[in-house]
Design an enzyme around this catalytic site. Structure first.
Site, mmCIF file in Angstrom:
data_model
loop_
_atom_site.group_PDB
_atom_site.id
_atom_site.type_symbol
_atom_site.label_atom_id
_atom_site.label_comp_id
_atom_site.label_asym_id
_atom_site.label_seq_id
_atom_site.Cartn_x
_atom_site.Cartn_y
_atom_site.Cartn_z
ATOM 1 N N ARG A 136 -5.781 21.036 -34.815
ATOM 2 C CA ARG A 136 -4.896 20.067 -35.467
ATOM 3 C C ARG A 136 -4.601 18.949 -34.458
ATOM 4 O O ARG A 136 -3.463 18.572 -34.223
ATOM 5 C CB ARG A 136 -3.609 20.740 -35.976
ATOM 6 C CG ARG A 136 -2.852 21.593 -34.983
ATOM 7 C CD ARG A 136 -1.492 22.007 -35.550
ATOM 8 N NE ARG A 136 -0.730 22.833 -34.646
ATOM 9 C CZ ARG A 136 -0.693 24.172 -34.661
ATOM 10 N NH1 ARG A 136 -1.417 24.837 -35.549
ATOM 11 N NH2 ARG A 136 0.058 24.840 -33.799
ATOM 12 N N SER A 150 -10.407 14.181 -42.175
ATOM 13 C CA SER A 150 -9.663 15.060 -41.270
ATOM 14 C C SER A 150 -8.417 15.570 -41.985
ATOM 15 O O SER A 150 -7.693 14.797 -42.608
ATOM 16 C CB SER A 150 -9.241 14.312 -40.006
ATOM 17 O OG SER A 150 -8.309 15.088 -39.273
ATOM 18 N N GLY A 159 -16.839 25.901 -37.118
ATOM 19 C CA GLY A 159 -17.635 26.994 -36.579
ATOM 20 C C GLY A 159 -18.247 27.849 -37.668
ATOM 21 O O GLY A 159 -18.329 27.452 -38.834
#
Length: 336
Positions: free
Chosen positions: A112, A175, A268
């Site tokens: 974040r 984002s 990931g």
């Protein structure tokens, strides 16, 4: 290869401290003969995308080198392209620490960060100093304190400042760590933004006598209807490419793991299948009219091939690079 030992040492540190330490070392060697310490010979496998020729199909995703401080050292590792940023018009500290978390068992990260960067002017100075002659993507965003309704102004400011130095410009509207940013992906807000960006691109092309492609980076958390609308908008506005995807808010694959409840975007391996499915659906909607840069959970040759099979022309890594190190670059480029 030495990286497993390096990783073991780095993973003893807080994730952001490990990142800072690594970049401290890379800054020392970037642009010097010491770059040989990280240099890898990788095969040349040219790919054409957005009218540009990339040395190979594997790029570094945005977020690792936010200020363009280590361009030459990262280039030495064998990437076919580098995407630096996200950068904003004015410097900003980002969100409060801690703001970066490892999910070691899942080989994932939650961040974040909040677009912490030293501002677009600083990034441009770093780009000018670099000796990099490959494709440099510059990822741009809006400042936290800029109201969303004025957000397009920040993108236009950044475009103007980076245009002369960018191989392509990436528009980050996905984002999850800047309040309201993802609303720019939808409906009239997206159309308004893309209209302004396309007009600015045309103006800058006339001024600089060169065409710099623009790609839009999207979220993996779009529903079917939203995905169709985004694809339609990108085509209607003649955007040059799409980067799929950013991090996810979905925690379904990491339930019960340490740090899984931390606020922020998950990247990931847990993102791998979700991002590939978005690429597949996007590819079906775009019908080859717009190239896709695939990113999200690529940590092996197989994962990279899956993105390309789903419709990506190029791929990018970030979290996989943190967990596997420079050997992953050579492995993917050699065998993709």
């Amino acid at each position: 290869m030495y990286y497993p030992f390096v990783r073991k040492a780095l993973f003893q540190l807080d994730p952001e401290r490990a990142h800072e330490f690594t970049f401290q070392q890379l800054r020392r060697i970037t642009g010097t003969p010491l770059e040989a310490l990280v240099r890898q010979k990788v095969p040349t496998k040219p790919v054409t995308c957005m009218g540009l020729t990339f040395k190979n199909p594997l790029g570094l995703a945005a977020g690792l080198d936010k200020d363009g401080e280590c361009i030459d050292a990262l280039d030495a590792m064998g990437f076919g392209s580098l995407e630096i940023g996200t950068v904003t018009p004015r410097p900003q500290p980002g969100n409060d620490k801690p703001r970066l978390f490892r999910l070691v068992d899942a080989e994932g990260l939650i961040n974040r960060m909040g677009f912490n960067n030293l501002g677009v002017d600083n990034l441009v100075e770093n780009v000018k100093k670099a000796h990099f002659d490959g494709i440099l993507g510059i990822n741009i965003g809006k400042n936290k304190d800029t109201p969303v309704e004025n957000g397009k102004d920040d993108y236009l400011i950044c475009m103007e400042k980076v245009y002369a130095y960018a191989g392509y410009i990436a528009i980050n509207i996905s984002s999850p760590n800047t309040l309201g940013l993802r609303t720019l992906q939808y409906g009239d807000a997206l159309d308004d933004l893309l209209t302004a960006i396309k007009n600015k691109q045309n103006d800058l092309q006339a001024i600089h006598h060169k065409y710099v492609p623009v790609a839009v980076k999207i979220a993996p958390d779009l529903c079917e209807e939203e995905l169709i609308q985004v694809a339609d908008s990108l085509l209607r506005h003649n955007i040059d490419g799409v980067i799929a995807t950013n991090t996810t808010l979905d925690r379904s694959l990491v339930q019960g793991m340490k740090n899984c409840q931390q606020t922020g975007g998950l990247s990931g391996r847990p993102l791998q299948l979700k991002s590939t499915e978005i690429i597949r659906r996007l590819s079906q909607e775009l019908k080859g009219q717009l190239p896709i840069i695939g990113v999200g959970g690529i940590d092996s040759v197989i994962a990279a091939r899956e993105k390309i099979a789903a419709g990506a022309t190029l791929v990018q890594i970030y979290s996989g690079f943190i967990f596997k190190g420079p050997p992953l670059i050579k492995e993917i480029v050699t065998h993709i």
